[in-house]
Write an enzyme that holds these catalytic residues in place. Structure first.
Site, PDB file in Angstrom:
ATOM      1  N   ALA A 138       0.896  -1.174   0.000  1.00 52.20           N
ATOM      2  CA  ALA A 138       0.000   0.000   0.000  1.00 52.20           C
ATOM      3  C   ALA A 138       0.925   1.212   0.000  1.00 52.20           C
ATOM      4  O   ALA A 138       1.130   1.860   1.019  1.00 52.20           O
ATOM      5  CB  ALA A 138      -0.919  -0.036   1.216  1.00 52.20           C
ATOM      6  N   ALA A 139       1.509   1.487  -1.150  1.00 53.21           N
ATOM      7  CA  ALA A 139       2.711   2.328  -1.199  1.00 53.21           C
ATOM      8  C   ALA A 139       2.445   3.795  -1.492  1.00 53.21           C
ATOM      9  O   ALA A 139       3.317   4.632  -1.267  1.00 53.21           O
ATOM     10  CB  ALA A 139       3.677   1.776  -2.247  1.00 53.21           C
ATOM     11  N   ALA A 140       1.262   4.133  -2.031  1.00 59.30           N
ATOM     12  CA  ALA A 140       1.042   5.510  -2.484  1.00 59.30           C
ATOM     13  C   ALA A 140       0.804   6.435  -1.302  1.00 59.30           C
ATOM     14  O   ALA A 140       0.156   6.030  -0.334  1.00 59.30           O
ATOM     15  CB  ALA A 140      -0.155   5.558  -3.428  1.00 59.30           C
ATOM     16  N   PRO A 141       1.299   7.676  -1.355  1.00 57.34           N
ATOM     17  CA  PRO A 141       1.992   8.312  -2.478  1.00 57.34           C
ATOM     18  C   PRO A 141       3.497   8.056  -2.540  1.00 57.34           C
ATOM     19  O   PRO A 141       4.166   8.628  -3.387  1.00 57.34           O
ATOM     20  CB  PRO A 141       1.715   9.804  -2.252  1.00 57.34           C
ATOM     21  CG  PRO A 141       1.606   9.928  -0.759  1.00 57.34           C
ATOM     22  CD  PRO A 141       0.999   8.642  -0.271  1.00 57.34           C
ATOM     23  N   GLY A 142       4.046   7.228  -1.657  1.00 54.72           N
ATOM     24  CA  GLY A 142       5.428   6.830  -1.858  1.00 54.72           C
ATOM     25  C   GLY A 142       6.415   7.298  -0.818  1.00 54.72           C
ATOM     26  O   GLY A 142       7.622   7.175  -1.011  1.00 54.72           O
ATOM     27  N   GLY A 143       5.931   7.830   0.311  1.00 52.93           N
ATOM     28  CA  GLY A 143       6.852   8.303   1.348  1.00 52.93           C
ATOM     29  C   GLY A 143       7.797   7.196   1.792  1.00 52.93           C
ATOM     30  O   GLY A 143       9.012   7.382   1.851  1.00 52.93           O
ATOM     31  N   LYS A 144       7.220   6.046   2.116  1.00 56.38           N
ATOM     32  CA  LYS A 144       8.067   4.962   2.631  1.00 56.38           C
ATOM     33  C   LYS A 144       8.771   4.252   1.479  1.00 56.38           C
ATOM     34  O   LYS A 144       9.954   3.910   1.576  1.00 56.38           O
ATOM     35  CB  LYS A 144       7.226   4.007   3.465  1.00 56.38           C
ATOM     36  CG  LYS A 144       6.700   4.748   4.705  1.00 56.38           C
ATOM     37  CD  LYS A 144       5.607   4.067   5.446  1.00 56.38           C
ATOM     38  CE  LYS A 144       5.079   4.953   6.563  1.00 56.38           C
ATOM     39  NZ  LYS A 144       3.872   5.696   6.227  1.00 56.38           N
ATOM     40  N   ARG A 167      -3.904   7.228  -6.881  1.00 54.41           N
ATOM     41  CA  ARG A 167      -2.779   7.288  -5.943  1.00 54.41           C
ATOM     42  C   ARG A 167      -1.554   6.574  -6.515  1.00 54.41           C
ATOM     43  O   ARG A 167      -0.418   6.972  -6.248  1.00 54.41           O
ATOM     44  CB  ARG A 167      -3.200   6.711  -4.591  1.00 54.41           C
ATOM     45  CG  ARG A 167      -4.189   7.635  -3.872  1.00 54.41           C
ATOM     46  CD  ARG A 167      -4.712   7.024  -2.584  1.00 54.41           C
ATOM     47  NE  ARG A 167      -3.700   6.847  -1.579  1.00 54.41           N
ATOM     48  CZ  ARG A 167      -3.328   7.760  -0.680  1.00 54.41           C
ATOM     49  NH1 ARG A 167      -3.926   8.930  -0.647  1.00 54.41           N
ATOM     50  NH2 ARG A 167      -2.384   7.502   0.211  1.00 54.41           N
ATOM     51  N   CYS A 260      -1.499   4.539  10.752  1.00 55.14           N
ATOM     52  CA  CYS A 260      -1.444   5.849  11.418  1.00 55.14           C
ATOM     53  C   CYS A 260      -2.708   6.010  12.257  1.00 55.14           C
ATOM     54  O   CYS A 260      -3.323   7.063  12.291  1.00 55.14           O
ATOM     55  CB  CYS A 260      -1.290   6.980  10.408  1.00 55.14           C
ATOM     56  SG  CYS A 260      -2.638   7.099   9.238  1.00 55.14           S
TER      57      CYS A 260
HETATM   58  N1  SAM Z   1       2.738   3.915   2.414  1.00 59.24           N
HETATM   59  C1  SAM Z   1       2.227   5.174   1.921  1.00 59.24           C
HETATM   60  C2  SAM Z   1       3.295   6.231   2.081  1.00 59.24           C
HETATM   61  O1  SAM Z   1       4.195   6.071   2.900  1.00 59.24           O
HETATM   62  O2  SAM Z   1       3.249   7.236   1.345  1.00 59.24           O
HETATM   63  C3  SAM Z   1       0.917   5.545   2.574  1.00 59.24           C
HETATM   64  C4  SAM Z   1      -0.133   4.480   2.425  1.00 59.24           C
HETATM   65  S1  SAM Z   1      -1.722   4.931   2.991  1.00 59.24           S
HETATM   66  C5  SAM Z   1      -1.540   4.863   4.709  1.00 59.24           C
HETATM   67  C6  SAM Z   1      -2.655   3.505   2.655  1.00 59.24           C
HETATM   68  C7  SAM Z   1      -2.812   3.152   1.198  1.00 59.24           C
HETATM   69  O3  SAM Z   1      -3.625   1.975   1.136  1.00 59.24           O
HETATM   70  C8  SAM Z   1      -3.519   4.172   0.339  1.00 59.24           C
HETATM   71  O4  SAM Z   1      -2.640   4.634  -0.660  1.00 59.24           O
HETATM   72  C9  SAM Z   1      -4.699   3.452  -0.279  1.00 59.24           C
HETATM   73  O5  SAM Z   1      -4.882   3.726  -1.662  1.00 59.24           O
HETATM   74  C10 SAM Z   1      -4.353   2.000  -0.066  1.00 59.24           C
HETATM   75  N2  SAM Z   1      -5.537   1.127   0.062  1.00 59.24           N
HETATM   76  C11 SAM Z   1      -6.798   1.462   0.365  1.00 59.24           C
HETATM   77  N3  SAM Z   1      -7.592   0.379   0.364  1.00 59.24           N
HETATM   78  C12 SAM Z   1      -6.830  -0.660   0.050  1.00 59.24           C
HETATM   79  C13 SAM Z   1      -7.077  -2.044  -0.134  1.00 59.24           C
HETATM   80  N4  SAM Z   1      -8.275  -2.578   0.048  1.00 59.24           N
HETATM   81  N5  SAM Z   1      -6.043  -2.790  -0.498  1.00 59.24           N
HETATM   82  C14 SAM Z   1      -4.823  -2.245  -0.659  1.00 59.24           C
HETATM   83  N6  SAM Z   1      -4.531  -0.961  -0.487  1.00 59.24           N
HETATM   84  C15 SAM Z   1      -5.523  -0.182  -0.140  1.00 59.24           C
END
Ligand code: SAM
Length: 494
Positions: A138-144, A167, A260
């Site tokens: 669940a990488a978007a927007p890519g911080g980690k 995203r 978070c």
């Molecule tokens: N890791 C990211 C970063 O460091 O920038 C932040 C990730 S954010 C907390 C959670 C992500 O989970 C979102 O980008 C969202 O699109 C994705 N997401 C939402 N529902 C999901 C699902 N059912 N399966 C997988 N990813 C999902």
């Protein structure tokens, strides 16, 4: 990503005078505060409520270590930076830092990523090693993901995935900007990836969608969307995502889980439920940094030790949770994946000029030699694949690897991602802009006269790598003294 909206409890905050103060108009949900008091005790809950309500979120950034160090950042951004304890690359900006830090050419050149301090705590626990296979589900927007790519230094493979199309696009742009060279970017449901690639990865990061209680200090939407039902919905979804994440691990591989949010069910509880479902999962003790507390809401001591919590009263920002598990079993020497027959690159270049001519004009010979075995032409671009044996057929792939060149009007030209990923000793011709105004003009897409830039000399016709203070800005085509700007239109800032 909470599931339900609750717009009833609103209270306007007036007189927000500080530049960092967010316009948060919704009250903190009462049911959340009651549960927090039950979990951590009334005094601590009060301190957290105060931190969320009163303290302004302090902005932070994480440096991209191959591009920018602290002293250059302080000089060129014009602000002192205060180290964040959770990550050696992360710094808080001063409260009165001007709002435009993210518009600096150093940001456009991938010198740093604006990231909440608590969120920077997660990637160091993934601790990816060059050469490993790592996936961020669940990488978007890519911080980690962008930090994972930096830590891998272009070696091994980082699959950066997000389920959301919009995203995933932002993820793609950020990984390009930060210069990732070994990233495969996909848009897929984690269960689908687990079905295809189960058992292959050394490390899996699941930074799960959650109810966002840790964002209450800065996000009105997080407050509005929160409800007890939303927490329960998130916890069920996290169980499914954790099962997919665990299935992707090779024996001996590690799973890092992060959210978070602050409640037990989405954090320690999610780990305890996974341990019940997966007998070959084991908690791994975390070496917590200062400001990070154990997983106090766990009922098992080993889960408590395997977890780290950053509560909002300790971070000047978000709350975060992180936990580490391992899949039991010995990792048998080097990780092996199915080696598949991949077509030689030139097989797909019939009717096209060879991209090697262009790459040899732009890159030093040892770089071309190192890239050549893994080059593939897909669509109208040539890519260096970090893992040619990783089957991608039928998946929505935004990038199968590092994009090196694009074919337009029958001619190859260097791709923007190549400019953002190369290092100074790898390119043949470069020009270093030293003046911030000229850098801003280049970012707007204007033509420049090389003038007295470093490396400036008149040239007949050459691809030129343009940098500012050691960060790349893009390619130009130089004729005489003029630099024709090749920065993509989609990125040009006004
Ligand atoms: N890791 C990211 C970063 O460091 O920038 C932040 C990730 S954010 C907390 C959670 C992500 O989970 C979102 O980008 C969202 O699109 C994705 N997401 C939402 N529902 C999901 C699902 N059912 N399966 C997988 N990813 C999902």
């Amino acid at each position: 990503m909470a599931a339900r909206r609750n717009r009833t409890k609103t209270r306007k905050r007036r007189g927000a005078s500080h530049p960092n103060e967010r316009d948060v108009a919704t009250s903190i949900p009462t049911a959340f505060l009651e549960r927090l008091a039950a979990d951590v005790g009334p005094d601590r809950a009060k301190a957290m409520q105060q931190a969320i309500e009163v303290r302004t979120n302090r902005r932070a950034l994480r440096l991209n270590p191959s591009r920018l160090d602290r002293s250059a950042a302080e000089t060129h951004l014009g602000v002192p930076l205060t180290p964040v304890p959770f990550n050696p690359l992360a710094y808080w900006l001063p409260q009165d830092a001007p709002p435009g830090v993210g518009r600096s050419p150093l940001h456009a050149g991938g010198g740093f990523y604006m990231q909440d301090a608590a969120a920077t705590a997660v990637a160091p626990f993934v601790d990816p090693q060059p050469g490993e296979w790592v996936i961020d589900l669940a990488a978007a927007p890519g911080g980690k993901a962008s930090e994972l790519a930096a830590r891998m230094d272009g070696r091994g493979v980082l699959v950066a995935n997000d389920v959301s199309a919009q995203r995933a696009q932002a993820l793609h742009e950020n990984l390009e900007r930060l210069g990732a060279r070994n990233a495969v970017i996909t848009q897929a449901a984690p269960a689908e990836l687990a079905r295809r690639w189960g058992g292959r990865f050394h490390a899996v990061l699941l930074d799960a969608p959650c109810s966002g209680e840790g964002m209450f200090g800065k996000s009105d939407i997080a407050r509005q969307e929160w409800s007890e039902d939303a927490v329960a919905t998130c916890a069920v979804r996290q169980d499914d995502l954790l099962d997919a994440a665990f299935a992707l691990l090779a024996p001996g591989g590690r799973l890092i889980y992060a959210t978070c949010t602050l409640n037990r069910d989405e954090n320690e509880g999610a780990i305890e439920r996974l341990l019940k479902r997966q007998p070959d999962a084991t908690p791994v003790n975390l070496e917590r940094t200062s400001g990070m507390e154990p997983g106090v809401l766990a009922s098992r001591q080993d889960v408590r030790n395997a977890s780290g919590r950053i509560w909002p009263d300790a971070s000047f920002g978000e709350g975060h949770f992180v936990a580490c598990l391992k899949r039991t079993g010995a990792q048998a020497g080097a990780f092996t994946a199915d080696r598949r027959e991949t077509p030689p690159m030139l097989a797909s270049t019939e009717g096209m000029p060879s991209p090697l001519t262009l790459l040899s004009e732009v890159l030093e010979p040892h770089v071309v030699d190192a890239l050549t075995p893994n080059l593939r032409i897909q669509g109208r671009s040539v890519w260096a694949l970090p893992a040619p044996e990783l089957p991608l057929d039928g998946l929505h792939v935004l990038a199968p690897g590092w994009r090196l060149a694009d074919l337009t009007h029958g001619r190859w030209s260097p791709a923007h991602a190549l400019a953002m990923g190369v290092m100074v000793h790898e390119v043949r011709v470069s020009v270093a802009i030293t003046d911030a105004t000229a850098a801003a003009r280049f970012l707007r897409g204007e033509e420049l006269d090389v003038g007295d830039a470093e490396g400036a000399e008149p040239r007949d016709s050459a691809w030129v790598w343009v940098t500012y203070q050691d960060v790349p800005l893009g390619w130009a085509r130089q004729r005489g003294h003029r630099l024709r700007n090749l920065r993509p239109k989609r990125l040009r800032v006004s």
